[in-house]
Design a protein around this motif. Structure first.
Motif, PDB file in Angstrom:
ATOM      1  N   GLU A  64     116.422 -35.225 -19.790  1.00  0.00           N
ATOM      2  CA  GLU A  64     116.283 -34.761 -18.411  1.00  0.00           C
ATOM      3  C   GLU A  64     115.394 -35.716 -17.600  1.00  0.00           C
ATOM      4  N   ILE A  65     115.763 -35.916 -16.337  1.00  0.00           N
ATOM      5  CA  ILE A  65     114.952 -36.715 -15.417  1.00  0.00           C
ATOM      6  C   ILE A  65     114.598 -35.880 -14.199  1.00  0.00           C
ATOM      7  N   ASP A  66     113.568 -36.306 -13.488  1.00  0.00           N
ATOM      8  CA  ASP A  66     113.192 -35.670 -12.220  1.00  0.00           C
ATOM      9  C   ASP A  66     113.645 -36.609 -11.106  1.00  0.00           C
ATOM     10  N   PHE A  67     114.887 -36.421 -10.664  1.00  0.00           N
ATOM     11  CA  PHE A  67     115.498 -37.326  -9.688  1.00  0.00           C
ATOM     12  C   PHE A  67     114.688 -37.406  -8.398  1.00  0.00           C
ATOM     13  N   THR A  68     114.228 -36.261  -7.895  1.00  0.00           N
ATOM     14  CA  THR A  68     113.498 -36.287  -6.631  1.00  0.00           C
ATOM     15  C   THR A  68     112.175 -37.039  -6.760  1.00  0.00           C
ATOM     16  N   ALA A  69     111.493 -36.903  -7.881  1.00  0.00           N
ATOM     17  CA  ALA A  69     110.242 -37.640  -8.088  1.00  0.00           C
ATOM     18  C   ALA A  69     110.516 -39.136  -8.160  1.00  0.00           C
ATOM     19  N   GLU A  70     111.600 -39.505  -8.826  1.00  0.00           N
ATOM     20  CA  GLU A  70     111.960 -40.920  -8.904  1.00  0.00           C
ATOM     21  C   GLU A  70     112.267 -41.480  -7.518  1.00  0.00           C
ATOM     22  N   LEU A  71     113.015 -40.740  -6.721  1.00  0.00           N
ATOM     23  CA  LEU A  71     113.330 -41.179  -5.362  1.00  0.00           C
ATOM     24  C   LEU A  71     112.064 -41.266  -4.524  1.00  0.00           C
ATOM     25  N   ALA A  72     111.186 -40.276  -4.629  1.00  0.00           N
ATOM     26  CA  ALA A  72     109.944 -40.260  -3.848  1.00  0.00           C
ATOM     27  C   ALA A  72     109.129 -41.523  -4.093  1.00  0.00           C
ATOM     28  N   ALA A  73     109.135 -42.031  -5.311  1.00  0.00           N
ATOM     29  CA  ALA A  73     108.356 -43.227  -5.649  1.00  0.00           C
ATOM     30  C   ALA A  73     108.822 -44.460  -4.877  1.00  0.00           C
ATOM     31  N   HIS A  74     110.038 -44.442  -4.365  1.00  0.00           N
ATOM     32  CA  HIS A  74     110.579 -45.583  -3.618  1.00  0.00           C
ATOM     33  C   HIS A  74     110.469 -45.419  -2.104  1.00  0.00           C
ATOM     34  N   LEU A  75     110.174 -44.220  -1.626  1.00  0.00           N
ATOM     35  CA  LEU A  75     110.191 -43.967  -0.188  1.00  0.00           C
ATOM     36  C   LEU A  75     109.031 -44.636   0.545  1.00  0.00           C
ATOM     37  N   HIS A  76     109.343 -45.141   1.721  1.00  0.00           N
ATOM     38  CA  HIS A  76     108.314 -45.633   2.639  1.00  0.00           C
ATOM     39  C   HIS A  76     107.451 -44.437   3.027  1.00  0.00           C
ATOM     40  N   GLU A  77     106.168 -44.648   3.232  1.00  0.00           N
ATOM     41  CA  GLU A  77     105.247 -43.532   3.501  1.00  0.00           C
ATOM     42  C   GLU A  77     105.601 -42.716   4.742  1.00  0.00           C
ATOM     43  N   ASP A  78     106.341 -43.279   5.683  1.00  0.00           N
ATOM     44  CA  ASP A  78     106.712 -42.563   6.902  1.00  0.00           C
ATOM     45  C   ASP A  78     108.138 -41.998   6.868  1.00  0.00           C
ATOM     46  N   SER A  79     108.809 -42.119   5.728  1.00  0.00           N
ATOM     47  CA  SER A  79     110.195 -41.664   5.640  1.00  0.00           C
ATOM     48  C   SER A  79     110.326 -40.405   4.797  1.00  0.00           C
ATOM     49  N   ALA A  98     120.077 -28.161  -0.184  1.00  0.00           N
ATOM     50  CA  ALA A  98     119.449 -29.309   0.474  1.00  0.00           C
ATOM     51  C   ALA A  98     117.984 -29.360   0.075  1.00  0.00           C
ATOM     52  N   ILE A  99     117.491 -30.564  -0.134  1.00  0.00           N
ATOM     53  CA  ILE A  99     116.087 -30.756  -0.447  1.00  0.00           C
ATOM     54  C   ILE A  99     115.586 -31.954   0.348  1.00  0.00           C
ATOM     55  N   ALA A 100     114.440 -31.801   0.972  1.00  0.00           N
ATOM     56  CA  ALA A 100     113.791 -32.906   1.679  1.00  0.00           C
ATOM     57  C   ALA A 100     112.563 -33.290   0.862  1.00  0.00           C
ATOM     58  N   ILE A 101     112.319 -34.597   0.741  1.00  0.00           N
ATOM     59  CA  ILE A 101     111.215 -35.088  -0.072  1.00  0.00           C
ATOM     60  C   ILE A 101     110.525 -36.236   0.643  1.00  0.00           C
ATOM     61  N   ASN A 102     109.200 -36.263   0.561  1.00  0.00           N
ATOM     62  CA  ASN A 102     108.464 -37.374   1.159  1.00  0.00           C
ATOM     63  C   ASN A 102     107.932 -38.300   0.064  1.00  0.00           C
TER      64      ASN A 102
END
Length: 133
Positions: A64-79, A98-102
């Motif tokens: 199992e992976i935490d896809f949202t956590a992995e994506l969050a690690a790549h996000l620009h701080e303002d996105s 739907a899920i929104a993640i910073n």
């Protein structure tokens, strides 16, 4: 028994560094598209998924992976990335999520199933049945 089929995608968002983001997306079997109208903004689509959903496990080991956590690690701080998924198992049931993640990994989620709770609270004493069989 019917298969669950869905469609998934994200909004357009900015990333900290395109090179590691691209490597991660490739590892997870994701297609990346760059916006023509928003410079430096990208969207993701599952491309190697039988169901059309974003991955929730390692391809090789099925861990199992935490896809949202992995994506969050790549996000620009303002996105903020917004992940949308809608699907169905024939007409037995339909779902949308739907899920929104910073970039800090904070999330907010909503589901089509939330309508049942809203309907019961808005129309007290009325019968609210589920759209499924």
């Amino acid at each position: 028994m019917a298969n669950y089929d869905c469609s998934s995608r994200t909004n357009y968002f900015r990333v900290k560094d395109v090179t590691p983001f691209t490597a991660w997306a490739e590892k997870r079997g994701l297609a990346i598209h760059q916006s023509e109208n928003l410079p430096g903004h990208f969207t993701l689509f599952p491309q190697d998924s039988d169901s059309g959903a974003f991955p929730n496990a390692e391809a090789e080991s099925d861990d199992e992976i935490d896809f949202t956590a992995e994506l969050a690690a790549h996000l620009h701080e303002d996105s903020v990335a917004v992940i949308l998924e809608t699907g169905a198992e024939k007409l037995r049931y339909m779902q949308g999520h739907a899920i929104a993640i910073n970039a800090s990994g904070e999330t907010v989620e909503v589901s089509l199933d939330d309508i049942y709770t809203l309907a019961v609270s808005r129309f007290p004493g009325k019968e609210v049945t589920r759209a499924e069989y």
